[in-house]
Design a protein around this motif. Structure first.
Motif, mmCIF file in Angstrom:
data_model
loop_
_atom_site.group_PDB
_atom_site.id
_atom_site.type_symbol
_atom_site.label_atom_id
_atom_site.label_comp_id
_atom_site.label_asym_id
_atom_site.label_seq_id
_atom_site.Cartn_x
_atom_site.Cartn_y
_atom_site.Cartn_z
ATOM 1 N N ILE A 91 -71.771 -53.918 -17.942
ATOM 2 C CA ILE A 91 -71.849 -55.404 -18.506
ATOM 3 C C ILE A 91 -72.521 -56.315 -18.045
ATOM 4 C CG2 ILE A 91 -69.793 -55.122 -19.004
ATOM 5 C CD1 ILE A 91 -68.648 -57.017 -16.950
ATOM 6 N N THR A 92 -73.439 -57.631 -18.819
ATOM 7 C CA THR A 92 -74.095 -58.556 -18.171
ATOM 8 C C THR A 92 -74.058 -59.470 -18.312
ATOM 9 O OG1 THR A 92 -75.911 -57.736 -19.705
ATOM 10 C CG2 THR A 92 -75.934 -59.785 -19.189
ATOM 11 N N VAL A 93 -73.450 -60.312 -16.562
ATOM 12 C CA VAL A 93 -73.295 -61.384 -16.085
ATOM 13 C C VAL A 93 -73.991 -61.528 -15.977
ATOM 14 C CG1 VAL A 93 -71.386 -61.670 -14.538
ATOM 15 C CG2 VAL A 93 -71.632 -59.417 -15.299
ATOM 16 N N GLU A 94 -74.121 -63.496 -16.504
ATOM 17 C CA GLU A 94 -75.384 -64.315 -16.318
ATOM 18 C C GLU A 94 -74.127 -65.403 -15.552
ATOM 19 O OE1 GLU A 94 -76.430 -65.998 -19.871
ATOM 20 O OE2 GLU A 94 -76.289 -64.458 -20.380
ATOM 21 N N GLY A 95 -74.820 -66.097 -14.201
ATOM 22 C CA GLY A 95 -74.939 -67.457 -13.645
ATOM 23 C C GLY A 95 -74.419 -67.256 -11.947
ATOM 24 N N GLN B 188 -68.656 -61.283 -5.302
ATOM 25 C CA GLN B 188 -67.660 -60.886 -3.947
ATOM 26 C C GLN B 188 -66.533 -61.436 -5.752
ATOM 27 O OE1 GLN B 188 -66.787 -62.767 -1.169
ATOM 28 N NE2 GLN B 188 -64.526 -61.407 -0.487
ATOM 29 N N THR B 189 -66.344 -62.563 -6.060
ATOM 30 C CA THR B 189 -65.570 -63.640 -6.992
ATOM 31 C C THR B 189 -65.834 -62.357 -8.530
ATOM 32 O OG1 THR B 189 -66.313 -65.157 -6.549
ATOM 33 C CG2 THR B 189 -65.297 -65.093 -8.759
ATOM 34 N N ILE B 190 -66.947 -61.981 -8.896
ATOM 35 C CA ILE B 190 -67.541 -61.116 -9.913
ATOM 36 C C ILE B 190 -66.022 -59.967 -10.434
ATOM 37 C CG2 ILE B 190 -68.508 -59.643 -11.885
ATOM 38 C CD1 ILE B 190 -68.452 -62.401 -12.214
ATOM 39 N N GLU B 191 -66.767 -59.216 -8.616
ATOM 40 C CA GLU B 191 -65.936 -58.247 -8.096
ATOM 41 C C GLU B 191 -64.584 -57.911 -8.235
ATOM 42 O OE1 GLU B 191 -67.855 -57.243 -5.146
ATOM 43 O OE2 GLU B 191 -69.899 -56.175 -5.798
ATOM 44 N N GLU B 192 -63.991 -58.741 -8.213
ATOM 45 C CA GLU B 192 -62.678 -59.297 -7.323
ATOM 46 C C GLU B 192 -61.613 -59.003 -8.951
ATOM 47 O OE1 GLU B 192 -62.313 -62.129 -4.548
ATOM 48 O OE2 GLU B 192 -62.278 -61.110 -2.938
ATOM 49 N N ALA B 193 -62.661 -60.370 -9.716
ATOM 50 C CA ALA B 193 -61.915 -60.504 -11.003
ATOM 51 C C ALA B 193 -62.240 -59.196 -11.411
ATOM 52 C CB ALA B 193 -62.655 -61.373 -11.819
ATOM 53 N N THR C 62 -61.015 -46.679 -16.525
ATOM 54 C CA THR C 62 -60.611 -46.228 -18.187
ATOM 55 C C THR C 62 -60.355 -47.493 -18.424
ATOM 56 O OG1 THR C 62 -58.402 -45.435 -17.044
ATOM 57 C CG2 THR C 62 -60.546 -43.751 -17.654
ATOM 58 N N SER C 63 -60.629 -48.712 -18.128
ATOM 59 C CA SER C 63 -60.693 -50.054 -19.002
ATOM 60 C C SER C 63 -60.946 -51.046 -19.989
ATOM 61 C CB SER C 63 -61.091 -50.966 -17.692
ATOM 62 O OG SER C 63 -62.297 -51.498 -16.989
ATOM 63 N N ASP C 64 -60.650 -51.362 -21.003
ATOM 64 C CA ASP C 64 -60.769 -51.476 -22.238
ATOM 65 C C ASP C 64 -62.266 -52.969 -22.035
ATOM 66 O OD1 ASP C 64 -60.340 -52.200 -24.727
ATOM 67 O OD2 ASP C 64 -60.326 -53.578 -23.914
ATOM 68 N N ASN C 65 -63.128 -52.585 -22.622
ATOM 69 C CA ASN C 65 -64.347 -53.611 -22.359
ATOM 70 C C ASN C 65 -64.411 -54.503 -22.210
ATOM 71 O OD1 ASN C 65 -66.321 -52.088 -22.010
ATOM 72 N ND2 ASN C 65 -66.761 -51.381 -23.674
ATOM 73 N N ASP C 66 -63.731 -55.359 -23.649
ATOM 74 C CA ASP C 66 -62.898 -57.485 -23.660
ATOM 75 C C ASP C 66 -61.984 -57.087 -22.551
ATOM 76 O OD1 ASP C 66 -64.041 -56.655 -26.328
ATOM 77 O OD2 ASP C 66 -61.812 -56.136 -27.514
ATOM 78 N N ALA C 67 -61.296 -56.429 -21.740
ATOM 79 C CA ALA C 67 -60.174 -56.710 -20.727
ATOM 80 C C ALA C 67 -61.261 -57.116 -19.142
ATOM 81 C CB ALA C 67 -59.802 -55.961 -20.618
ATOM 82 N N LEU C 68 -62.459 -56.566 -19.406
ATOM 83 C CA LEU C 68 -63.416 -56.924 -18.103
ATOM 84 C C LEU C 68 -64.542 -57.895 -18.731
ATOM 85 C CD1 LEU C 68 -64.861 -53.340 -18.662
ATOM 86 C CD2 LEU C 68 -63.778 -54.582 -17.238
ATOM 87 N N VAL C 69 -65.150 -58.326 -20.347
ATOM 88 C CA VAL C 69 -65.811 -59.374 -20.165
ATOM 89 C C VAL C 69 -64.646 -60.887 -20.119
ATOM 90 C CG1 VAL C 69 -65.720 -60.869 -22.067
ATOM 91 C CG2 VAL C 69 -67.043 -58.565 -21.596
ATOM 92 N N ARG C 70 -63.426 -61.181 -20.963
ATOM 93 C CA ARG C 70 -62.805 -61.448 -20.881
ATOM 94 C C ARG C 70 -62.209 -61.988 -18.932
ATOM 95 N NH1 ARG C 70 -59.660 -60.069 -24.210
ATOM 96 N NH2 ARG C 70 -58.492 -58.698 -22.981
ATOM 97 N N ALA C 71 -61.957 -60.807 -18.276
ATOM 98 C CA ALA C 71 -62.017 -61.362 -16.617
ATOM 99 C C ALA C 71 -63.173 -61.750 -16.192
ATOM 100 C CB ALA C 71 -61.070 -59.653 -16.189
ATOM 101 N N VAL C 72 -64.286 -61.651 -16.660
ATOM 102 C CA VAL C 72 -65.373 -62.770 -15.426
ATOM 103 C C VAL C 72 -65.918 -63.681 -16.312
ATOM 104 C CG1 VAL C 72 -67.711 -62.184 -16.087
ATOM 105 C CG2 VAL C 72 -66.727 -59.893 -15.505
ATOM 106 N N ASP D 104 -62.491 -65.495 -17.681
ATOM 107 C CA ASP D 104 -61.780 -66.431 -16.923
ATOM 108 C C ASP D 104 -62.571 -66.535 -15.499
ATOM 109 O OD1 ASP D 104 -60.285 -65.931 -19.298
ATOM 110 O OD2 ASP D 104 -58.842 -64.389 -18.085
ATOM 111 N N ALA D 105 -63.332 -66.078 -14.732
ATOM 112 C CA ALA D 105 -63.797 -66.466 -13.029
ATOM 113 C C ALA D 105 -64.859 -67.324 -13.238
ATOM 114 C CB ALA D 105 -64.175 -65.096 -12.298
ATOM 115 N N GLY D 106 -64.999 -67.501 -14.267
ATOM 116 C CA GLY D 106 -66.059 -68.447 -14.887
ATOM 117 C C GLY D 106 -67.367 -68.765 -14.687
#
Length: 65
Positions: free
Chosen positions: A5-9, A17-22, A46-56, A58-60
């Motif tokens: 996934i692409t993560v900006e910021g 570390q914050t992203i990895e923990e989330a 085997t996680s859902d893509n929407d759940a991954l994006v939501r976790a990131v 939620d971490a800001g």
């Protein structure tokens, strides 16, 4: 299965570390590697893509698959 996934910021080690923990908190995730230089996180499991994006988000951070 591996998902990237692409993560900006992310600007420092703490951000990575914050992203990895989330992402590790998402059900089905077995391994995570965040890289601020490429602005990506690579997730194994085997996680859902929407759940991954939501976790990131939620971490800001902004995320997309």
């Amino acid at each position: 299965m591996t998902t990237t996934i692409t993560v900006e910021g992310m600007s420092c080690d703490h951000c990575e570390q914050t992203i990895e923990e989330a992402l590790q908190g998402v059900s089905g995730v077995s391994n995570v590697r965040a890289d601020r230089d490429s602005e990506r996180a690579t997730i194994e499991g085997t996680s859902d893509n929407d759940a991954l994006v939501r976790a990131v988000e939620d971490a800001g951070y902004d995320a997309s698959v």
